[in-house]
Design an enzyme around this catalytic site. Structure first.
Site, short mmCIF file in Angstrom:
data_model
loop_
_atom_site.label_atom_id
_atom_site.label_comp_id
_atom_site.label_asym_id
_atom_site.label_seq_id
_atom_site.Cartn_x
_atom_site.Cartn_y
_atom_site.Cartn_z
N ASP A 199 -3.24 -18.01 0.01
CA ASP A 199 -4.29 -18.67 -0.79
C ASP A 199 -4.97 -19.76 0.03
O ASP A 199 -6.20 -19.89 0.05
CB ASP A 199 -3.72 -19.21 -2.11
CG ASP A 199 -2.45 -20.03 -1.95
OD1 ASP A 199 -1.85 -20.04 -0.84
OD2 ASP A 199 -2.03 -20.68 -2.92
N LYS A 240 3.05 -15.32 1.88
CA LYS A 240 3.20 -16.02 0.60
C LYS A 240 4.68 -16.34 0.45
O LYS A 240 5.33 -15.98 -0.54
CB LYS A 240 2.65 -15.14 -0.54
CG LYS A 240 2.51 -15.83 -1.88
CD LYS A 240 1.41 -16.88 -1.95
CE LYS A 240 1.45 -17.60 -3.28
NZ LYS A 240 0.51 -18.75 -3.35
N TYR A 285 0.82 -1.22 0.00
CA TYR A 285 0.00 0.00 0.00
C TYR A 285 0.85 1.26 0.00
O TYR A 285 0.43 2.31 -0.47
CB TYR A 285 -0.90 0.04 1.24
CG TYR A 285 -2.24 -0.63 1.09
CD1 TYR A 285 -2.35 -1.95 0.68
CD2 TYR A 285 -3.41 0.07 1.38
CE1 TYR A 285 -3.58 -2.56 0.56
CE2 TYR A 285 -4.65 -0.54 1.26
CZ TYR A 285 -4.74 -1.85 0.85
OH TYR A 285 -5.96 -2.43 0.75
N ASP A 307 -6.32 -6.93 4.12
CA ASP A 307 -7.48 -6.26 3.52
C ASP A 307 -8.42 -7.30 2.93
O ASP A 307 -9.64 -7.27 3.17
CB ASP A 307 -6.98 -5.31 2.41
CG ASP A 307 -8.13 -4.61 1.71
OD1 ASP A 307 -9.05 -4.12 2.41
OD2 ASP A 307 -8.14 -4.56 0.47
N ASP A 354 -12.28 -8.99 4.66
CA ASP A 354 -13.59 -8.95 4.01
C ASP A 354 -14.21 -10.35 4.00
O ASP A 354 -15.42 -10.51 4.25
CB ASP A 354 -13.50 -8.43 2.57
CG ASP A 354 -13.67 -6.92 2.48
OD1 ASP A 354 -13.36 -6.23 3.47
OD2 ASP A 354 -14.10 -6.43 1.42
#
Ligand code: IPM
Ligand code: MG
Length: 359
Positions: free
Chosen positions: A224, A192, A141, A248, A252
């Protein structure tokens, strides 16, 4: 001493849901001895409209002296064509960066009465209680360099940089381990590391920090797989710690496990415990002004504010109890409505929480 809360309603449904949270703060002040002073300022699109910038100097100044900040949401269709630096989202990112709010706590708790509102089977989500600790001021970000450019042959290309310093990983790891110590003592670090160097360092540092928390059982998961596990068997998680982008996305997904994204509060804290509190859902411009948005995530953000920044766990508990009570009584905004319940508007839901507080 009077504590100062800066209120930033923002855009879209932000103004409507914040108004309900203010009703709750007003009752706590009038009837339960809360000693706070409210100050208002603009952020996001509303700030751009008023003064040409999504995080204006006036807001920055007020934020610097606030004990805590309550934020609604930012963003709206009408701002989508603005230059990136002036878009509402920049205002949110700028205040996070300005106040160094690196530790973002996003609890996904399923209220028992809402198990039917989840898109997953009730037995998969019943009793769900996950805390996602998202790093909020670093990673892709904010990483430099970043740009959209044109190469010699006239083709455009774009890039961002996912970068973490050891110190940034260390401090978010400490936040997460401390929270794990107060909960189920299980921490899952999501990365990751099979592909990204930045994740390799992330994992190494998290493991190093774990030596200071021998009671916490640490595990690691690729992002993942974590996304898959969250919808497959969400109750395996206690605390999840992860970087800005992964957090982020996963938050959700975790929010929807609880029936509605309209139910999730969040806290963004800096090293001194100063914090900004906001629902994790966005400004939902599609339902703006209709008085149908769910104000509960914002109301529960006030509860988190009392707990984490204003040192008033007793009143935080009062809010949580009141929210549970209205849900038990069957009050539902449209997003969590199921047959047989009492469908209410944004303002009616706020009033119901106020009534429960006073009862
Ligand atoms: C969130 C939001 C923000 C983010 C946007 C609005 C910039 O999605 O708080 O999760 O990506 O952090
Ligand atoms: Mg988000």
């Amino acid at each position: 001493m009077t504590q100062k809360i800066l209120v930033l309603p923002g855009d879209g449904i932000g103004k409507e849901i914040v108004a309900e949270a203010i009703k709750v703060i007003d009752v706590l002040s009038a009837d339960f001895g809360l000693d706070v002073e409210l100050e208002y300022a603009d952020i996001g699109g509303a700030a751009y409209d008023a003064s040409g910038h999504p995080y204006p100097e006036d807001t920055k100044k007020k934020a610097a002296t606030a004990d805590a900040i309550l934020l609604g949401a930012v963003g709206g269709y009408q701002y989508e064509d603005l230059p990136r630096e002036l878009r509402p989202e920049r205002g949110l990112l700028a205040i996070r960066e300005d106040l160094d709010l690196f530790s973002n706590l996003r609890p996904a708790i399923l209220n028992e009465t809402l198990a039917d509102a989840s898109s997953l089977r009730p037995e998969v989500v019943a009793g769900l209680d996950i805390m996602i600790v998202r790093e909020l001021t670093g990673g892709i970000y904010f990483g430099q360099p970043r740009a959209i450019e044109t190469n010699e042959s006239g083709e455009r290309f774009a890039y961002n940089t996912m970068v973490y310093k050891e110190s940034e990983i260390e401090r978010i790891a400490h936040s997460a381990f401390k929270i794990a110590m107060q909960r189920g003592k299980r921490l899952c670090s999501v990365d990751k590391a099979n592909v990204l160097e930045v994740s390799e360092l992330w994992r190494e540092v998290v493991i190093r920090v774990s030596a200071e928390y021998p009671e916490v059982e640490l595990s690691h998961m690729y992002v993942d797989n974590a996304a898959m596990q969250l919808v497959k068997e969400p109750k395996q998680f206690d605390v999840i710690v992860t970087g800005n982008l992964f957090g982020d996305i996963l938050s959700d997904a975790a929010a929807m496990l609880t029936g509605s994204i309209g139910m999730l509060p969040s806290a963004s804290l800096n090293a001194s415990g100063m914090g900004m509190y906001e629902p994790i859902h966005g400004s939902a411009p599609d339902i703006e002004g209709q008085n149908i948005a769910n104000p509960l995530a914002t109301i529960m953000s006030v509860s988190m504010m009392l707990r984490y920044s204003l040192d008033n766990a007793a009143l935080a508990q009062k809010i949580d109890d009141a929210v549970n009570k209205v849900l038990e009584q069957g009050y539902r905004t449209a997003d969590i409505y199921v047959d047989g319940m009492k469908q209410v508007t944004t303002t009616e839901m706020g009033d119901a929480v106020v009534a429960a507080l006073k009862a």
